[in-house]
Design a protein around this motif. Structure first.
Motif, PDB file in Angstrom:
ATOM      1  N   ALA A 135     -22.616  12.803  17.191  1.00  0.00           N
ATOM      2  CA  ALA A 135     -21.954  13.934  16.684  1.00  0.00           C
ATOM      3  C   ALA A 135     -22.487  15.238  17.119  1.00  0.00           C
ATOM      4  N   ALA A 136     -21.389  16.207  17.259  1.00  0.00           N
ATOM      5  CA  ALA A 136     -22.145  17.409  18.027  1.00  0.00           C
ATOM      6  C   ALA A 136     -21.988  18.567  16.723  1.00  0.00           C
ATOM      7  N   GLY A 137     -21.704  18.082  15.623  1.00  0.00           N
ATOM      8  CA  GLY A 137     -21.563  19.164  14.562  1.00  0.00           C
ATOM      9  C   GLY A 137     -20.117  19.770  14.545  1.00  0.00           C
ATOM     10  N   GLY A 138     -19.476  19.780  13.399  1.00  0.00           N
ATOM     11  CA  GLY A 138     -18.370  20.096  13.276  1.00  0.00           C
ATOM     12  C   GLY A 138     -17.377  19.430  13.383  1.00  0.00           C
ATOM     13  N   ALA A 139     -15.951  19.417  13.414  1.00  0.00           N
ATOM     14  CA  ALA A 139     -15.083  18.513  13.828  1.00  0.00           C
ATOM     15  C   ALA A 139     -14.755  18.271  15.301  1.00  0.00           C
ATOM     16  N   PRO A 140     -14.613  17.326  15.662  1.00  0.00           N
ATOM     17  CA  PRO A 140     -14.562  16.899  17.119  1.00  0.00           C
ATOM     18  C   PRO A 140     -13.216  17.471  17.704  1.00  0.00           C
ATOM     19  N   PRO A 141     -13.114  17.883  18.875  1.00  0.00           N
ATOM     20  CA  PRO A 141     -12.013  18.723  19.398  1.00  0.00           C
ATOM     21  C   PRO A 141     -10.825  17.852  19.569  1.00  0.00           C
ATOM     22  N   VAL A 142      -9.773  18.300  19.014  1.00  0.00           N
ATOM     23  CA  VAL A 142      -8.633  17.250  19.287  1.00  0.00           C
ATOM     24  C   VAL A 142      -7.458  18.183  20.102  1.00  0.00           C
ATOM     25  N   ASP A 143      -7.035  17.694  21.274  1.00  0.00           N
ATOM     26  CA  ASP A 143      -6.053  18.319  22.064  1.00  0.00           C
ATOM     27  C   ASP A 143      -4.603  18.854  21.361  1.00  0.00           C
ATOM     28  N   ARG A 144      -4.134  18.043  20.749  1.00  0.00           N
ATOM     29  CA  ARG A 144      -2.555  18.109  20.188  1.00  0.00           C
ATOM     30  C   ARG A 144      -2.680  17.536  18.808  1.00  0.00           C
ATOM     31  N   PRO A 145      -3.149  18.492  17.760  1.00  0.00           N
ATOM     32  CA  PRO A 145      -3.219  18.025  16.481  1.00  0.00           C
ATOM     33  C   PRO A 145      -1.750  17.979  15.928  1.00  0.00           C
ATOM     34  N   HIS A 146      -1.338  16.874  14.468  1.00  0.00           N
ATOM     35  CA  HIS A 146      -0.457  17.370  13.695  1.00  0.00           C
ATOM     36  C   HIS A 146       0.887  17.488  14.371  1.00  0.00           C
ATOM     37  N   SER A 147       1.430  16.346  15.169  1.00  0.00           N
ATOM     38  CA  SER A 147       2.885  16.469  15.965  1.00  0.00           C
ATOM     39  C   SER A 147       3.894  16.650  14.948  1.00  0.00           C
ATOM     40  N   THR A 148       4.959  17.004  15.294  1.00  0.00           N
ATOM     41  CA  THR A 148       6.309  16.935  14.483  1.00  0.00           C
ATOM     42  C   THR A 148       7.287  15.938  14.860  1.00  0.00           C
ATOM     43  N   LEU A 149       6.778  15.004  16.077  1.00  0.00           N
ATOM     44  CA  LEU A 149       7.480  13.829  16.613  1.00  0.00           C
ATOM     45  C   LEU A 149       7.645  12.763  15.330  1.00  0.00           C
ATOM     46  N   ASP A 150       8.567  11.927  16.019  1.00  0.00           N
ATOM     47  CA  ASP A 150       9.034  10.746  15.197  1.00  0.00           C
ATOM     48  C   ASP A 150       8.008   9.936  14.769  1.00  0.00           C
ATOM     49  N   PRO A 151       7.762   9.279  13.574  1.00  0.00           N
ATOM     50  CA  PRO A 151       6.804   8.311  13.252  1.00  0.00           C
ATOM     51  C   PRO A 151       6.613   7.120  14.276  1.00  0.00           C
ATOM     52  N   VAL A 152       5.611   6.744  14.265  1.00  0.00           N
ATOM     53  CA  VAL A 152       5.362   5.243  15.358  1.00  0.00           C
ATOM     54  C   VAL A 152       5.960   4.339  14.650  1.00  0.00           C
ATOM     55  N   THR A 191       0.705  -1.115  -0.090  1.00  0.00           N
ATOM     56  CA  THR A 191       0.160   0.018  -0.181  1.00  0.00           C
ATOM     57  C   THR A 191       0.877   1.301   0.000  1.00  0.00           C
ATOM     58  N   THR A 192       0.704   2.290  -0.938  1.00  0.00           N
ATOM     59  CA  THR A 192       1.499   3.446  -1.029  1.00  0.00           C
ATOM     60  C   THR A 192       0.355   4.757  -1.040  1.00  0.00           C
ATOM     61  N   ASP A 193      -0.868   4.702  -1.352  1.00  0.00           N
ATOM     62  CA  ASP A 193      -1.598   5.709  -1.732  1.00  0.00           C
ATOM     63  C   ASP A 193      -2.574   5.860  -0.579  1.00  0.00           C
ATOM     64  N   PHE A 194      -2.029   6.925   0.398  1.00  0.00           N
ATOM     65  CA  PHE A 194      -2.738   7.264   1.731  1.00  0.00           C
ATOM     66  C   PHE A 194      -3.492   8.447   1.309  1.00  0.00           C
ATOM     67  N   VAL A 195      -4.782   8.509   2.286  1.00  0.00           N
ATOM     68  CA  VAL A 195      -5.425   9.633   2.159  1.00  0.00           C
ATOM     69  C   VAL A 195      -5.983   9.929   3.695  1.00  0.00           C
ATOM     70  N   GLU A 196      -6.347  11.333   3.848  1.00  0.00           N
ATOM     71  CA  GLU A 196      -6.757  11.464   5.093  1.00  0.00           C
ATOM     72  C   GLU A 196      -8.636  11.348   5.204  1.00  0.00           C
ATOM     73  N   VAL A 197      -9.149  10.843   6.275  1.00  0.00           N
ATOM     74  CA  VAL A 197     -10.573  10.908   6.084  1.00  0.00           C
ATOM     75  C   VAL A 197     -10.934  11.497   7.505  1.00  0.00           C
ATOM     76  N   SER A 198     -12.324  11.777   7.178  1.00  0.00           N
ATOM     77  CA  SER A 198     -12.825  12.734   8.451  1.00  0.00           C
ATOM     78  C   SER A 198     -13.033  11.819   9.662  1.00  0.00           C
ATOM     79  N   PRO A 199     -12.914  12.587  11.001  1.00  0.00           N
ATOM     80  CA  PRO A 199     -13.251  11.890  12.179  1.00  0.00           C
ATOM     81  C   PRO A 199     -14.575  11.945  12.397  1.00  0.00           C
ATOM     82  N   THR A 200     -15.329  12.389  11.665  1.00  0.00           N
ATOM     83  CA  THR A 200     -17.148  11.866  11.743  1.00  0.00           C
ATOM     84  C   THR A 200     -17.407  11.132  10.799  1.00  0.00           C
ATOM     85  N   GLY A 201     -18.639  10.342  11.170  1.00  0.00           N
ATOM     86  CA  GLY A 201     -18.903   9.343  10.290  1.00  0.00           C
ATOM     87  C   GLY A 201     -20.654   8.954  10.378  1.00  0.00           C
TER      88      GLY A 201
END
Lengths: 350, 318
Positions: free
Chosen positions: B144-161, B60-70
Motif C-alpha cells: 500500500a502507498a497510502g490513500g486509495a489506489p488509482p483507478v483509471d475508469r471508475p464507476h461506469s454507466t455500461l450495462d451490467p456484466v 444473496t441480496t445485501d451488497f456492500v462496497e469494501v475498500s481496495p486496501t487491506g
C-alpha cells in the motif's frame, strides 16, 4: 446394514508411467493380482466402479477406454466417479448395501506426469473467481501452512518431523517414489521452495493406479480369514473458497470422524499431500500419540492422483488382514487444502 | 528408442459462462473499479460475494462496497509461476482482508522476494487499465502507498456484466500405449499392424492394450491387408474449426480384411452420395517422403471397383 469388508488390494505408484493415459496396461496386472488374492475371476465381480479425471492427461473419456482392462462380454455392471478411488469405493459400498450385488472391484488411475499437475488442479476451483488466477495446488497449501504457523498451531520443525517419519517408513514400501535418507535437521536445512513449504513438505507428482475388492458377509469370509470389515464410513465437504473457512481446521474431517466410533483405533492411514495437513487431520480426528500414523509412508512419499486416497484404505486393510492392526482408520481427501474428506474404519473382528 | 511414442499436445477451450445476479454484480464492480461484497446472515462481509447465504441458504441480496486496501492474513511464495498466473515472474499468492470485509480474499501479491512479504502487511489493489468484468481486472495486490489506489475508469454507466469468457489451455505430453506405439511405428514403414487376442482370437486395429471383450492382454502382432469394407459411414456437411476438407465428404468405418474391428478414416475419390455400406475400399498412401509415425500416412481410402461385400461378411462388426 450388510457387513462389507475389504478383501483385496493392488497398487502401482511411480514417478512416470511410460504408457498411455488410459492406463489399461497398468490395470490389467492389478486386476490379475485381485483375482489371485480372491480366487475369483472377473465373472465373480458384481459391480465395477472407477475413479479418474480426463483433465489429468488431456484425453477425453479415458475411463471408458480403461474398461478394456475388465473385458465386457458378457456386459458388466459399471460406474465411474470423477473422484478419488476412496469415493468410488463408497459408491461400491452403497451398491452392495442395496443388496443388488455382493462383490465389487473398485479401481482408479491417473497419469499426473502428462501435464503440470499443480496447474491442472486449478480446474477444480470456482471457475469465476479462482481458476482464472490459476492458483496452483502448492500455493493453496502454502497459504494453509502459513495460517497454521502464524496461529502457533505448528511450526516448520513439526512439519519436518512429519516428513522425516514418512520418508523413514517409506523405506519399507516398494512403491514409494521418495524414501529415506534424512533427519529432521537435514530437512530443515534444505531451502524453502514455496515459502513456507520445502519440497519435502509437498507430495511428489506421481503416476499410478490401484484397485480394491469389496465383498459382503460370507463372500468376504471365503477370501480372508480376517477380512477388513468396513465398520464405519463417512464423508463431508467444506466450502471451496479459501476465504470463508478457517484454513487451520478441517471441519469436514472432524464431522466425518465424529460420525464414526474411533475408540480403539491403533493405526491411521491419512491422506495428507502436504506435511502440515497430517497435523490438521490428527487434530480433527482426535488421534492420540499411541496411534501409528501412515506406516506406508503416506502421500508425502507418493501421491498418485485419484488413487492415493483409496491406497490409504488398501494399506489399512493390509494391516488388518495381517493381524498387525485390530482397528484401522483410513482417510482420503480431495479439493483445495483439505476441502473434501472421507473417513472410514476397518476392523478385524465384526 | 523409448518404449512408447509421445508428442506434445495442447487442449484449449474458451469457457463461456453466464454469471447470474450475484457474481455478475461483483464482476460489474470490478470492471468499474469497485469491490462488491455481500453481508451474510451471520454478520460476515464476504468478497467475492457468495450466491447463497451459508446459513439460511437464501439468495444473496445485501451488497456492500469494501475498500481496495487491506491487510495480508496469509501468503505463500510462488518461485516457479505456471502459465496464465497473474504474474510471470516469481510472486506471492495472498489472502487479503480488505478494509470493511470480515473474510479474506485470494489474489496475487506483487513483491520482489519472500523477504518483502509478511502477514499483516498493508496492501492495495492494482487495477488493470483495461477492465472487462473478470477477476483478472485486478492485476494483483501491491504494497500500500497510502490513500486509495488509482483507478483509471471508475464507476461506469455500461450495462451490467452477465457473462464471462475464460480461456483455458493445458499443455500435455501425450503418450501412446506400447501397442499403439507399435501401430504408429508400423505406419512409418508402410504397414498396418494389429494385435490378436490370445483368448478369443479377435484382431484389433489400432491395437489396444487389452481385449475389450475379455480383458486379456493382446500380445500377438498381426499385419493387416490394406483393403477392407465400409461398414458404416456418415456424410459430413457441417463446417467446423480445424476442418481440412471442404464438405461434403465421407467419414467411414473401414473393416480391414482380417480385422475384427473397424477403424475410422476418410473415403475420397468418389462422390459422397455414392458411398455405401459394403463398398470395397483400399488405402491410398501419401508419398513415402511425407510419412511419419501417424495415421495421416494413409491419405484416405478409395473404392477398389470390386463388387460390394455381402452383408453377412461384416454384419457382426457394426
Amino acid at each position: 446394514m450388510r457387513d462389507v469388508a475389504v478383501v483385496g488390494f493392488a497398487q502401482r505408484q511411480m514417478q512416470d508411467f511410460d504408457g498411455s493415459p488410459t492406463c489399461v496396461e497398468l490395470l490389467v496386472p492389478l486386476f490379475a493380482e485381485c483375482y489371485e488374492q480372491t480366487g475369483w475371476s472377473r465373472r465373480d465381480i458384481g459391480f465395477w466402479c472407477s475413479g479418474s479425471s480426463d483433465y489429468l492427461a488431456g484425453r477425453s473419456f479415458s475411463f471408458v477406454q480403461a474398461v478394456d482392462a475388465i473385458g465386457v462380454i458378457p456386459p458388466v455392471n459399471e460406474s465411474h466417479v470423477e473422484m478419488d478411488l476412496a469415493w468410488a469405493m463408497y459408491e461400491a459400498w452403497l451398491k452392495i448395501q442395496t443388496g443388488e450385488v455382493d462383490t465389487a472391484l473398485v479401481y482408479a488411475f491417473g497419469k499426473s506426469s502428462a501435464g503440470v499437475l499443480r496447474r491442472t488442479l486449478a480446474l477444480q476451483l470456482d471457475p469465476y473467481t479462482m481458476t482464472p488466477l490459476w492458483p496452483d495446488t502448492v500455493s493453496l497449501a502454502g497459504l494453509q501452512a502459513r495460517a497454521g504457523i502464524d496461529a502457533g498451531l505448528w511450526d516448520e520443525t513439526a512439519m519436518a518431523e512429519v516428513a522425516h517419519r514418512s520418508l523413514t517408513d517409506a523405506e519399507k514400501n516398494e512403491y514409494a517414489v521418495r524414501k529415506g535418507g534424512s533427519s529432521v535437521s537435514a530437512l530443515l536445512s534444505r531451502p524453502l521452495y514455496a515459502d513456507p513449504l520445502r519440497k519435502h513438505d509437498c507430495a511428489p507428482v506421481t503416476d499410478g493406479a490401484a484397485a480394491i475388492v469389496l465383498a459382503a458377509g460370507d463372500r468376504a469370509r471365503e477370501v480372508r480369514d480376517r477380512p477388513a470389515w468396513l465398520t464405519g464410513i463417512s464423508h463431508h465437504v467444506d466450502p471451496m473458497s479459501m476465504g470463508t473457512r478457517d484454513l487451520t481446521r478441517s471441519p469436514s474431517t472432524a464431522r466425518s470422524g465424529a460420525a464414526l466410533d474411533l475408540t480403539g483405533v491403533d493405526t491411521a492411514e491419512l491422506h495428507a499431500p502436504f506435511s502440515h495437513q497430517e497435523l490438521v487431520l490428527r487434530r480433527e480426528l482426535g488421534l492420540g500419540d499411541d496411534v501409528r500414523v501412515n506406516p506406508s509412508g503416506g502421500a508425502l512419499t507418493s501421491n498418485p492422483m485419484f488413487s492415493a486416497g483409496g491406497i490409504r484404505v488398501g494399506e489399512a486393510a493390509r494391516r488388518v488382514w495381517a493381524g498387525e492392526s485390530d482397528k484401522a482408520l483410513a482417510h482420503a481427501t480431495s479439493g483445495p487444502a483439505l476441502q473434501q474428506n472421507l473417513v472410514c474404519t476397518l476392523e478385524g473382528q465384526r | 528408442m523409448s518404449r512408447t511414442l509421445s508428442a506434445p499436445v495442447t487442449v484449449a477451450f474458451d469457457y463461456t459462462r453466464s454469471t447470474g445476479p450475484v457474481l455478475g454484480r461483483f464482476l460489474t464492480g470490478l470492471r468499474d473499479g469497485v469491490l462488491v461484497a455481500a453481508r451474510t446472515s451471520d454478520g460476515e462481509v464476504v468478497v467475492p460475494p457468495p450466491e447463497y447465504d451459508p446459513v439460511t441458504h437464501a439468495a444473496t441480496t445485501d451488497f456492500v462496497e469494501v475498500s481496495p486496501t487491506g491487510t495480508v492474513t496469509s501468503w505463500t511464495w510462488v518461485p516457479e509461476p505456471v502459465a496464465a498466473q497473474p504474474l510471470e515472474r516469481p510472486f506471492a499468492f495472498a489472502l487479503v482482508l480488505l478494509d470493511g470485509a470480515t473474510q479474506p480474499f485470494l489474489h496475487a501479491l506483487d513483491v520482489a522476494s519472500p523477504a518483502d512479504a509478511t502477514t499483516g502487511m498493508r496492501v492495495q489493489v492494482r487495477w488493470r487499465p483495461e477492465r472487462v468484468g473478470a477477476i483478472t481486472d485486478i492485476e494483483c495486490f501491491e504494497p500500500a502507498a497510502g490513500g486509495a489506489p488509482p483507478v483509471d475508469r471508475p464507476h461506469s454507466t455500461l450495462d451490467p456484466v452477465t457473462g464471462v469468457v475464460t480461456p483455458v489451455a493445458l499443455d500435455y505430453t501425450y503418450a501412446a500405449s506400447p501397442e499403439e506405439s507399435a501401430f504408429y511405428r508400423g505406419l512409418a514403414e508402410g504397414r498396418i499392424v494389429g494385435q490378436r487376442c490370445p483368448a478369443c482370437a479377435k484382431v484389433y486395429v489400432p491395437p489396444r492394450s487389452a481385449c475389450p471383450a475379455d480383458g486379456t492382454p493382446t500380445t500377438d502382432e498381426v499385419e493387416l491387408a490394406h483393403t477392407g469394407t465400409v461398414t458404416t459411414f456418415c456424410i459430413v456437411n457441417v463446417p467446423f474449426l480445424g476442418q481440412r476438407i471442404t464438405p461434403p465428404y465421407v467419414s467411414a468405418y473401414v473393416l480391414l480384411d482380417g480385422a475384427d474391428i473397424a477403424f475410422l478414416h476418410l473415403i475420397l475419390d468418389i462422390p459422397a452420395e455414392e458411398v455405401r455400406m459394403g463398398m470395397r475400399v483400399e488405402a491410398v498412401w501419401k508419398p513415402r517422403e511425407e510419412w511419419g509415425t501417424t495415421i495421416e500416412n494413409i491419405s484416405h481410402f478409395r473404392p477398389t471397383g470390386e463388387p460390394d461385400a455381402a452383408y453377412d461378411t461384416y454384419s457382426q462388426h457394426l
